[in-house]
Motif scaffolding. Structure first.
Motif, short mmCIF file in Angstrom:
data_model
loop_
_atom_site.label_atom_id
_atom_site.label_comp_id
_atom_site.label_asym_id
_atom_site.label_seq_id
_atom_site.Cartn_x
_atom_site.Cartn_y
_atom_site.Cartn_z
N SER A 123 -0.84 32.53 35.40
CA SER A 123 -0.63 31.74 36.61
C SER A 123 0.60 32.21 37.36
O SER A 123 0.63 32.20 38.58
CB SER A 123 -0.53 30.25 36.28
OG SER A 123 0.64 29.99 35.55
N VAL A 124 1.64 32.64 36.63
CA VAL A 124 2.83 33.19 37.29
C VAL A 124 2.47 34.48 38.01
O VAL A 124 2.85 34.71 39.15
CB VAL A 124 3.96 33.43 36.26
CG1 VAL A 124 5.06 34.29 36.85
CG2 VAL A 124 4.50 32.11 35.77
N ARG A 125 1.68 35.33 37.35
CA ARG A 125 1.28 36.60 37.95
C ARG A 125 0.41 36.38 39.18
O ARG A 125 0.60 36.99 40.21
CB ARG A 125 0.52 37.46 36.94
CG ARG A 125 0.26 38.88 37.43
CD ARG A 125 -0.70 39.62 36.53
NE ARG A 125 -2.01 39.05 36.47
CZ ARG A 125 -2.92 39.15 37.45
NH1 ARG A 125 -2.63 39.76 38.57
NH2 ARG A 125 -4.12 38.63 37.31
N SER A 126 -0.53 35.44 39.10
CA SER A 126 -1.41 35.19 40.24
C SER A 126 -0.63 34.52 41.38
O SER A 126 -0.93 34.73 42.54
CB SER A 126 -2.61 34.35 39.83
OG SER A 126 -2.21 33.07 39.40
N MET A 170 -8.11 28.99 37.96
CA MET A 170 -7.41 30.13 37.47
C MET A 170 -8.15 31.41 37.83
O MET A 170 -7.64 32.25 38.53
CB MET A 170 -7.24 30.02 35.96
CG MET A 170 -6.46 31.14 35.36
SD MET A 170 -6.44 31.00 33.58
CE MET A 170 -6.99 32.62 33.20
N ILE A 171 -9.36 31.57 37.36
CA ILE A 171 -10.13 32.79 37.63
C ILE A 171 -11.41 32.38 38.30
O ILE A 171 -12.24 31.72 37.71
CB ILE A 171 -10.41 33.54 36.31
CG1 ILE A 171 -9.12 34.02 35.71
CG2 ILE A 171 -11.35 34.69 36.56
CD1 ILE A 171 -9.26 34.76 34.42
N LYS A 172 -11.54 32.74 39.57
CA LYS A 172 -12.72 32.33 40.33
C LYS A 172 -13.78 33.42 40.36
O LYS A 172 -14.95 33.16 40.22
CB LYS A 172 -12.31 31.98 41.77
CG LYS A 172 -11.38 30.81 41.82
CD LYS A 172 -12.09 29.61 42.26
CE LYS A 172 -11.09 28.48 42.39
NZ LYS A 172 -11.61 27.23 42.27
N GLN A 173 -13.39 34.67 40.61
CA GLN A 173 -14.37 35.74 40.75
C GLN A 173 -14.88 36.18 39.39
O GLN A 173 -14.11 36.34 38.45
CB GLN A 173 -13.76 36.94 41.48
CG GLN A 173 -13.32 36.63 42.88
CD GLN A 173 -11.80 36.48 42.97
OE1 GLN A 173 -11.12 36.53 41.97
NE2 GLN A 173 -11.30 36.28 44.17
N VAL A 194 -1.70 28.98 25.71
CA VAL A 194 -0.87 28.35 26.74
C VAL A 194 0.11 29.37 27.32
O VAL A 194 0.32 29.43 28.54
CB VAL A 194 -0.12 27.12 26.18
CG1 VAL A 194 0.96 26.64 27.12
CG2 VAL A 194 -1.11 26.00 25.90
N VAL A 195 0.66 30.21 26.47
CA VAL A 195 1.56 31.27 26.96
C VAL A 195 0.79 32.24 27.85
O VAL A 195 1.26 32.61 28.94
CB VAL A 195 2.22 32.01 25.78
CG1 VAL A 195 2.95 33.26 26.25
CG2 VAL A 195 3.16 31.08 25.03
N ILE A 196 -0.40 32.64 27.45
CA ILE A 196 -1.21 33.56 28.25
C ILE A 196 -1.59 32.93 29.58
O ILE A 196 -1.50 33.57 30.63
CB ILE A 196 -2.46 34.00 27.46
CG1 ILE A 196 -2.06 34.91 26.31
CG2 ILE A 196 -3.46 34.71 28.37
CD1 ILE A 196 -3.17 35.23 25.35
N LEU A 197 -2.01 31.66 29.56
CA LEU A 197 -2.35 30.98 30.81
C LEU A 197 -1.13 30.86 31.73
O LEU A 197 -1.25 31.03 32.95
CB LEU A 197 -2.92 29.58 30.52
CG LEU A 197 -4.33 29.53 29.96
CD1 LEU A 197 -4.66 28.12 29.51
CD2 LEU A 197 -5.32 30.03 30.98
N GLY A 200 -6.43 20.60 31.74
CA GLY A 200 -7.46 21.25 30.95
C GLY A 200 -7.04 21.59 29.53
O GLY A 200 -7.85 22.04 28.73
N LEU A 201 -5.77 21.36 29.21
CA LEU A 201 -5.28 21.74 27.87
C LEU A 201 -5.90 20.92 26.74
O LEU A 201 -6.23 21.49 25.69
CB LEU A 201 -3.76 21.69 27.83
CG LEU A 201 -3.06 22.71 28.74
CD1 LEU A 201 -1.55 22.60 28.60
CD2 LEU A 201 -3.54 24.11 28.48
N PRO A 202 -6.11 19.60 26.88
CA PRO A 202 -6.81 18.89 25.79
C PRO A 202 -8.23 19.40 25.57
O PRO A 202 -8.68 19.51 24.43
CB PRO A 202 -6.81 17.43 26.26
CG PRO A 202 -5.69 17.33 27.22
CD PRO A 202 -5.58 18.67 27.88
#
Length: 178
Positions: free
Chosen positions: A167-170, A1-4, A160-163, A115-117
């Motif tokens: 992911s949609v934005r990225s 998701m976020i690498k940098q 989950v909503v934020i993730l 990764g959700l659990p």
């Protein structure tokens, strides 16, 4: 998701601002506050490593303690949760220590839901520490556990909503680059 690392810090700052401005004023059932800033804190070990992530988690926890006047509870819970993040990730994904370096549990390669659990367990730990230490006695463990399940469940749903939104934005920004 976020690498940098810079993106991870910006994501954390945005979540912290959302927490202070919006989510601190959302109280469900009289005591459940969704702590979305924890999602940003939990992504730090995957960008910075365990030691630096624990220092950042302590700083973020202190900021939350200043706003909520909770006397160090958030700092303690954040540091403990980040400390447990690495070993729990290795258990959940069956990784060696070398494979953990640069690993992100929320990438499409792992399946976005893999990764959700892990996120839910770490949120449970965070809330259990917050409620149990605030109660201040061992006999309050069952009550704290009930409150922790409710609080972690609400925060998990918001996370989950934020993730998903992230992911949609990225995904859109990757398409624009092509």
């Amino acid at each position: 998701m976020i690498k940098q690392p810079l993106r991870a810090v910006l994501f954390l700052v945005v979540l912290l601002l959302l927490q202070v401005v919006v989510f601190d004023h959302v109280v469900l059932g009289g005591y459940i506050v969704p702590y979305v800033y924890v999602l940003g804190v939990l992504l730090l070990p995957f960008c910075f490593g365990r030691g630096k992530a624990m220092l950042c988690a302590f700083a973020v926890g202190l900021v939350m303690d200043l706003f909520q006047q909770s006397g160090g509870l958030h700092a303690m819970a954040c540091v403990l949760t980040v400390y447990l993040c690495e070993p729990l990730t290795r258990v959940f994904f069956r990784l060696s220590e070398k494979e953990l370096e640069g690993f992100d549990p929320f990438t499409a390669k792992n399946g976005r839901t893999a990764g959700l659990p892990l996120l839910l367990v770490l949120l449970l730990i965070q809330y259990l520490v917050l409620y149990w230490v605030e109660a201040g006695r061992f006999s309050a463990l069952l009550s704290a556990l009930g409150h922790a399940f409710l609080g972690a469940g609400v925060t998990f749903a918001v996370s989950v909503v934020i993730l998903s939104l992230n992911s949609v934005r990225s995904g859109r920004s990757r398409r624009r680059q092509w």
